[in-house]
Design a protein around this motif. Structure first.
Motif, PDB file in Angstrom:
ATOM      1  N   GLU A 159     118.287  44.081   3.539  1.00 40.09           N
ATOM      2  CA  GLU A 159     118.917  45.077   2.404  1.00 40.09           C
ATOM      3  C   GLU A 159     120.016  45.745   3.408  1.00 40.09           C
ATOM      4  O   GLU A 159     119.627  46.546   4.065  1.00 40.09           O
ATOM      5  N   THR A 207     119.527  46.790   7.078  1.00 39.84           N
ATOM      6  CA  THR A 207     118.031  46.899   7.206  1.00 39.84           C
ATOM      7  C   THR A 207     117.122  45.675   7.128  1.00 39.84           C
ATOM      8  O   THR A 207     117.505  45.037   5.981  1.00 39.84           O
ATOM      9  N   VAL A 255     113.884  43.836   5.928  1.00 37.19           N
ATOM     10  CA  VAL A 255     112.811  44.440   5.239  1.00 37.19           C
ATOM     11  C   VAL A 255     111.810  43.447   5.483  1.00 37.19           C
ATOM     12  O   VAL A 255     111.784  42.229   5.114  1.00 37.19           O
ATOM     13  N   ASP A 278     107.760  42.116   5.055  1.00 33.06           N
ATOM     14  CA  ASP A 278     106.727  42.145   4.271  1.00 33.06           C
ATOM     15  C   ASP A 278     105.519  41.360   5.018  1.00 33.06           C
ATOM     16  O   ASP A 278     105.844  40.187   5.046  1.00 33.06           O
ATOM     17  N   THR A 304     104.744  46.838   5.081  1.00 35.96           N
ATOM     18  CA  THR A 304     106.134  46.741   5.053  1.00 35.96           C
ATOM     19  C   THR A 304     107.037  47.462   6.175  1.00 35.96           C
ATOM     20  O   THR A 304     106.594  48.659   6.499  1.00 35.96           O
ATOM     21  N   ARG A 358     110.627  48.268   7.988  1.00 31.73           N
ATOM     22  CA  ARG A 358     112.068  48.381   7.926  1.00 31.73           C
ATOM     23  C   ARG A 358     112.746  48.379   9.033  1.00 31.73           C
ATOM     24  O   ARG A 358     112.654  49.520   9.670  1.00 31.73           O
TER      25      ARG A 358
END
Lengths: 151, 266
Positions: free
Chosen positions: B178, B181, B183, B185, B209, B211
């Motif tokens: 994103e 960043t 991300v 999970d 999560t 980041r």
């Protein structure tokens, strides 16, 4: 004790319960945030209320994970010798703090300041190690304790 | 005399460190004029234009802590307590989780899985006082942890989370970019590890999560969000800051090598 804590947690209104919980954490577990290493909490093994200071001759070194151990023969006032085991951090942490597996040698006379094990055995946690002959403090906030990392 | 001793001692340590093969002669880090790694240089990018998180990283110590003991070390506050940024009464415990947390505190840490050399889980493994190496490729990021000489794989190839996952200590990780960043999970955990040294519990519904954002060459941030509706009524979040460990490589760490403390537990 556990039952009483559970009762406290279940009693009263939310706000009061929360305040009691916060107070419990602070008063009952002042050392809860003190780790001895990445491996275990200080309080799991050692007793902060039993400081020790021992002078003796190194008899053995275990330069292994998760903890380095060294052993010293300590003579009491009556001349009786007891062998103490002293735990330090992981060799990985010690190497980065400037130690090597040759920093302590069998036969070195050292003075160790630390804390005794909770189980009453002749074991302890070493906080400061001083070579008796030279007075050199081994890497406990001494000038040699230059971390290799530039942080 | 003492200065001579100190010099000799220091030279011995330097040669000992070299003998451990900790220095990385192939380092391509930007340098300042004095030859040191330039930790404030812009963050590097990969050939495909993404930020490159690759490097050897170590969690920053608690800024309120001090270096202590023969290890000359202070630890990350989040390694000790994932809720370090919250007041004790703000932690959104479910009732059973609060009771279990108190029991673990009462046991003075003796019940800790890591004291028995069980693996450190996610997210604590990013905050241990041992470094880890990120190796980033376009479709896979590897996290090589010195802690227990273990690894995580973060798949960047668009795959979906595993359904009905076999529970794991380190879960199953997928990542997506994103902007600047990454991300990540992670789900599919077992409930056997503690979230931190104090013993914050979790369930098999844990969902983490992370980041990842590399601010510059020398500084990485991992914004962590812990979700576990079975154990907590809301998320717990914090940002772990990490600093690049330049010119140094990972060492081995096998906890089972010489574990001697558990026998003393009473």
């Amino acid at each position: 004790m556990i039952a009483s804590i559970r009762q406290i947690l279940l009693m009263g209104r939310d706000g009061a319960r929360r305040r009691v919980f916060a107070l419990l954490l602070i008063t009952l577990f002042p050392f809860a945030t003190k780790p001895a290493s990445a491996h275990h909490a200080f309080t799991a093994v050692f007793d902060a209320k039993q400081p020790i200071k021992l002078t003796g001759t190194v008899t053995k070194l275990e330069w292994q994970n998760p903890h380095t151990w060294f052993y010293i023969d300590v003579k009491d006032e009556s001349g009786n010798v007891r062998n103490w085991g002293m735990e330090m951090g992981s060799p990985n942490l010690l190497i980065r703090a400037g130690w090597s597996r040759n920093s302590l040698k069998i036969g070195d006379v050292v003075t160790v300041e630390g804390f005794r094990s909770r189980d009453g055995s002749s074991n302890g946690n070493a906080q400061v190690v001083t070579l008796t002959n030279s007075g050199q403090r081994l890497f406990a906030a001494s000038s040699q304790a230059q971390p290799i990392q530039s942080r | 005399m003492s200065s001579i001793l100190a010099s000799v001692a220091l030279s011995l340590f330097v040669s000992a460190a070299s003998a451990q093969w900790m220095k990385d002669p192939a380092s391509s880090l930007p340098r300042t004029s004095d030859g040191k790694a330039d930790l404030t240089a812009p963050a590097p990018k990969t050939a495909d234009g993404k930020f490159d998180l690759s490097g050897t990283w170590l969690a920053d110590p608690d800024p309120k802590g001090s270096r202590q003991n023969v290890e000359n070390m202070s630890f990350s506050q989040y390694f000790i307590n994932v809720a370090a940024d919250l007041k004790p009464d703000e932690v959104p415990f479910q009732p059973w989780a609060k009771t279990l947390f108190m029991q673990r505190l009462q046991s003075q840490g003796k019940e800790s899985p890591t004291a028995r050399c069980k693996p450190t889980g996610v997210p604590a493994i990013n905050s241990v006082p041992l470094p880890f190496k990120i190796v980033q490729t376009p479709k896979l990021m590897l996290l090589l942890y010195e802690e227990n000489t273990t690894f995580r794989q973060v798949f960047l190839d668009g795959r979906q989370p595993v359904k009905d996952a076999e529970p794991r200590w380190l879960g199953y990780s997928t990542g997506r970019w994103e902007a600047d960043t990454l991300v990540v999970d992670t789900a599919g955990f077992n409930d056997q590890f503690w979230l931190d040294g104090m013993g914050h519990p979790h369930s098999d519904h844990l969902y983490v999560t992370e980041r990842f954002r590399r601010r510059d060459t020398g500084h990485l941030e991992i914004q962590v969000t812990i979700n576990d509706p079975k154990a907590y009524t809301g998320p717990i979040s914090y940002t772990q800051k990490l600093t690049l460990v330049p010119d140094e490589d990972l060492l081995e760490y096998f906890c089972s090598e010489n574990e001697r403390d558990v026998q003393s537990f009473q």
